[in-house]
Design an enzyme around this catalytic site. Structure first.
Site, PDB file in Angstrom:
ATOM      1  CG  PHE A   1      -0.229   0.084   2.533  1.00 37.03           C
ATOM      2  CD1 PHE A   1       0.020   1.299   3.138  1.00 37.03           C
ATOM      3  CD2 PHE A   1       0.185  -1.078   3.185  1.00 37.03           C
ATOM      4  CE1 PHE A   1       0.675   1.372   4.365  1.00 37.03           C
ATOM      5  CE2 PHE A   1       0.836  -1.017   4.408  1.00 37.03           C
ATOM      6  CZ  PHE A   1       1.086   0.214   5.000  1.00 37.03           C
ATOM      7  CB  CYS A   2       1.799   3.825  -1.690  1.00 37.69           C
ATOM      8  SG  CYS A   2       0.873   3.662  -3.230  1.00 37.69           S
ATOM      9  CB  THR A   3       0.005   8.431  -0.370  1.00 35.11           C
ATOM     10  OG1 THR A   3       1.176   8.443   0.449  1.00 35.11           O
ATOM     11  CG2 THR A   3      -0.922   9.563   0.046  1.00 35.11           C
TER      12      THR A   3
ATOM     13  CB  ILE B   1      -3.312   5.463   2.815  1.00 30.65           C
ATOM     14  CG1 ILE B   1      -2.185   4.429   2.874  1.00 30.65           C
ATOM     15  CG2 ILE B   1      -3.739   5.861   4.229  1.00 30.65           C
ATOM     16  CD1 ILE B   1      -0.845   5.020   3.281  1.00 30.65           C
TER      17      ILE B   1
END
Length: 318
Positions: A180-182, A209
């Protein structure tokens, strides 16, 4: 009242003529009061923009008018203040820089997992959960059980994968991996890279996110802390409400209330992260800049970003 709509967007798609898209896009943003940063590369588009809702709608309509970007997805949030000071449309080799050739996220990315299904995946103890953001981002919030690769740049991620794939590493034996990332963009590229390294069961959080915090109720959340964002909001929490961090104007790292209470914190000049990394001359310049900011604040004027806009105006009107 929140007056500015913020749109975060990206799409991996083949754009061999990306350079020709720059000038019309910049002109359209200026005409609609939209500011922020957009990156164009042969592999696609990436960026965040803000402005009046009708202005953002005009830019998204302009982009989606290109058949290759018709399926462009964006995420929205609101701000009471304009979070950007100018508009930039940059031409790049990559829209998210990994530095590894032949990683084609448009066709090789891993399996998307919707926010509502994410908890079940990362609750599985057999799944290795990896936060592919940089260390300073991870430091203020992440998912429970997530591994922090402790990178300072996305270009360091391939080396971390190689190291952890060795015997005794977290990725040895090619387990199921959830990333996952922003906003989702780094995950698409990181899962595509993982597939080039022989990993078959790789997953990533669709929408990142931000989409998770927007749609998953706090009482069901596996998220702890706040999410760093690359604009003047600094961080957001569930519902994409503004968080409690501020920028250090010297190093641009996020500062908590505890950081700002440190003896090393001097507003606009230094913080616990950078107090020993700047020369006395640099600190003197920062102090003078902060003085001007405070004077502008007393006059209810904006200081940060004005200098850039004045230089631009001077070039346009010599």
């Amino acid at each position: 009242m929140a007056n500015f709509l913020i749109a975060a967007l990206y799409k991996f798609v083949h754009l061999p003529d990306f350079e020709s898209l720059q000038a019309p896009l910049l002109e359209r943003c200026a005409a609609n009061g939209v500011k922020g940063t957009l990156l164009l590369a042969e592999e696609g588009i990436n960026g965040t923009i803000a402005g009046p809702s009708e202005g953002i709608a005009a830019i998204l309509g302009h982009l989606r008018g290109d058949p290759r970007l018709a399926a462009l997805v964006h995420k929205e949030s609101w701000s009471e203040k304009m979070p950007f000071y100018r508009m930039k449309v940059k031409l790049k080799r990559e829209i998210v820089t990994m530095g590894v050739p032949n990683v084609h996220a448009a066709t090789m990315a891993g399996t998307y997992v919707k926010p509502g299904e994410w908890n079940r995946l990362i609750d599985d103890p057999e799944v290795v959960v990896v936060d592919v953001r940089n260390d300073y981002e991870v430091s203020i919030g992440s998912f429970n059980r997530a591994v922090n690769p402790c990178t300072t740049s996305f270009t360091e991620f391939p080396q971390w994968v190689r190291e952890q794939s060795a015997e005794g590493g977290l990725l040895h034996g090619k387990p199921r991996v959830a990333m996952f990332c922003t906003g989702g963009i780094r995950c698409e590229k990181s899962t595509a890279y993982m597939r080039t390294q022989g990993f078959d069961d790789v997953y990533h959080l669709e929408g990142g996110i931000l989409k998770y915090l927007e749609t998953v109720p706090p009482e069901e959340s596996r998220w702890s802390g706040e999410c760093f964002v690359f604009d003047e909001r600094v961080s957001v929490v569930h519902g994409l409400e503004p968080g409690h961090y501020e920028f250090c104007r010297a190093c641009r790292l996020p500062l908590s209330a505890e950081d700002r209470a440190s003896a090393h914190f001097v507003e606009g000049v230094s913080c616990p992260h950078c107090h020993d990394q700047h020369t006395p001359e640099q600190k003197q310049r920062y102090a003078e800049r902060q003085k001007q900011v405070e004077l502008a604040r007393q006059r209810a004027e904006r200081h940060i970003g004005v200098r850039v806009e004045l230089k631009k105006a001077a070039k346009e009107n010599p």
